[in-house]
Design an enzyme around this catalytic site. Structure first.
Site, PDB file in Angstrom:
ATOM      1  N   HIS A  23       0.809  -1.185  -0.033  1.00 37.00           N
ATOM      2  CA  HIS A  23      -0.075   0.045  -0.037  1.00 37.00           C
ATOM      3  C   HIS A  23       0.960   1.248  -0.069  1.00 37.00           C
ATOM      4  CE1 HIS A  23      -3.435   2.457   0.696  1.00 37.00           C
ATOM      5  NE2 HIS A  23      -4.106   1.795   1.548  1.00 37.00           N
TER       6      HIS A  23
ATOM      7  N   GLU B  95      -0.226   1.177  -5.971  1.00 41.64           N
ATOM      8  CA  GLU B  95       0.046  -0.105  -5.036  1.00 41.64           C
ATOM      9  C   GLU B  95      -0.138  -1.362  -5.745  1.00 41.64           C
ATOM     10  OE1 GLU B  95      -3.023  -0.106  -1.793  1.00 41.64           O
ATOM     11  OE2 GLU B  95      -3.436   2.044  -2.196  1.00 41.64           O
TER      12      GLU B  95
END
EC number: 5.1.3.15
Length: 339
Positions: free
Chosen positions: A193, A297
Site C-alpha cells: 500500500h 500499489e
C-alpha cells in the site's frame, strides 16, 4: 670438492600453517548493514543506510517502511503528520503490507493483520538471490499467533526482505509459505500500500495504465476501461487496475521527478487518493494532506493467490526516483516504462 651449503631447517607443520594464515586474507562474514533503534512511541525500527546518503527506515511493527530518502535527504514517501504509532492502529503512510486480504471481507479487519503485528528480524533466512552490490538490507519474518489462527485458521511463514540499492533504489521482496500440517490450501489477496510523497496532486500524472481495465471501488466495483492517455487527479480516486504492466511511472511535474515502480508476482495495481471530504473524516490524516500524497500499489486483488501446503509465493516491489523535465509539454523520461 666443496660441501653443499647447509639447508634451512623446515618449519614445524603448525608454524607453516600459521604463516599461511597470516599471508592469506580470511573471508569476512557477510552482515547486512542496518541499525536497530527506537522510533516513535518507543517502537523499534531498522535504519538502512546506503552510499551517498541514501536511507530507509523500517518499523518492526507491521514490517512497515516509513521513510525512503534520496542523496539530498529528501523524503520520497508520505507519512501523515497525524499518523498513530501505537498498536493496534496501523501506521498511516509509508508502505503498509496488506495481508491476508486487501479491502474488507468476512471477519478479518480491513487490509488484514500483517500491518499491525510485531515482526521479528530473521537472522537465518533461506537463500534469496540478491545483487552483490546491495549491502544494506534486513530480513523480517511473521508467523501467526494463536489469536491470529482464531480469525484466520492457517499456518504460514511470511518473510520480507527490505533492501536499499547502491543507487538509492528501494526493494521489498515478500515470500509467503503455506505451513499447514492438515493438508489444507489457503487463499489470500495482497498489496504493498505504497504512499508516495508528491508536490501537489493536481501536478501529478501516472503513466503505464492507459487502456487498462479497472474496478472502480467508488462505483460498486463496476468494471471500466481507462480512456485517457495518462491518469490525472481532480477528485477522489479508488481504482484497481487489472493485469497492469510490470512498470508504472508516477510523474511529479512541479518537483521534476519521476517515480518508477516495478512489480513482480502482483498482477494488479491500486490507485488511491481520498481527496478533501474523506481526508477530513480520517482521524489519522491531516485535512489538507491529500494534496501531497498518492498511493499506487502493486497488488493481487481480483484473483486471490492460492497456496497448497509447502508451496511458496514471491512478490516483489522495486522503487526508484529519477529526474524528469519538460519537453514540448511532455516529460521525456517516459521511456523508463520500456527500459
Amino acid at each position: 670438492m666443496a660441501a653443499p651449503p647447509p639447508s634451512s631447517p623446515s618449519p614445524p607443520p603448525a608454524a607453516a600453517a600459521a604463516a599461511t594464515q597470516q599471508t592469506q586474507p580470511q573471508p569476512q562474514p557477510q552482515t547486512p548493514f542496518y541499525e536497530l533503534v527506537k522510533g516513535n512511541s518507543g517502537l523499534e525500527k531498522v535504519l538502512l543506510r546506503g552510499t551517498r546518503g541514501f536511507s530507509a527506515e523500517v518499523y518492526l511493527y507491521g514490517a512497515q517502511v516509513t521513510s525512503w530518502k534520496n542523496d539530498h535527504a529528501e523524503e520520497l514517501l508520505f507519512v501523515s503528520s497525524k499518523a498513530i504509532f501505537k498498536p493496534p492502529k496501523a501506521i498511516r503512510g509509508g508502505i503498509p503490507i496488506c495481508f491476508p486480504q486487501f479491502g474488507t471481507h468476512g471477519n478479518l479487519e480491513q487490509h488484514g493483520f500483517a500491518r499491525n503485528r510485531l515482526w521479528t528480524i530473521d537472522d537465518n533466512p533461506p537463500p534469496l538471490p540478491v545483487n552483490p552490490a546491495i549491502k544494506s538490507f534486513v530480513d523480517l519474518i511473521l508467523r501467526p499467533s494463536d489469536e491470529d489462527l482464531k480469525i484466520w485458521p492457517h499456518s504460514f511463514e511470511f518473510r520480507l526482505r527490505v533492501a536499499l540499492g547502491p543507487n538509492g533504489d528501494l526493494s521489498l521482496t515478500s515470500r509467503i509459505r503455506n505451513t499447514n500440517t492438515d493438508g489444507r490450501s489457503f487463499s489470500y489477496t495482497f498489496a504493498y500500500h505504497t504512499y508516495f510523497s508528491v508536490s501537489d496532486i493536481s501536478e501529478v500524472r501516472v503513466e503505464g495504465l492507459e487502456t487498462m481495465d479497472y474496478l472502480d471501488n467508488l462505483k460498486g466495483k463496476e468494471r471500466f476501461t481507462e480512456q485517457g492517455d495518462a491518469i490525472v487527479f481532480e477528485s477522489e480516486i479508488d481504482k484497481v487496475y487489472l493485469a497492469a504492466p510490470s512498470k508504472i511511472a508516477i510523474i511529479d511535474h512541479e518537483k521534476k521527478r519521476t517515480f518508477v515502480l516495478t512489480k513482480e508476482g502482483l498482477p494488479d495495481a491500486v490507485v488511491w487518493n481520498p481527496w478533501d471530504k474523506k481526508a477530513k473524516a480520517m482521524q489519522d490524516f491531516g485535512d489538507g494532506e491529500y494534496k501531497h500524497m498518492l498511493c499506487v500499489e502493486p497488488a493481487a486483488v481480483e484473483k486471490p493467490i492460492t497456496l497448497k501446503p509447502g508451496e511458496e509465493w514471491k512478490g516483489r516491489l522495486a522503487l526508484s526516483a529519477v529526474p524528469s523535465s519538460y519537453c514540448s509539454g511532455q516529460l521525456d523520461p517516459l521511456k523508463v516504462l520500456q527500459g
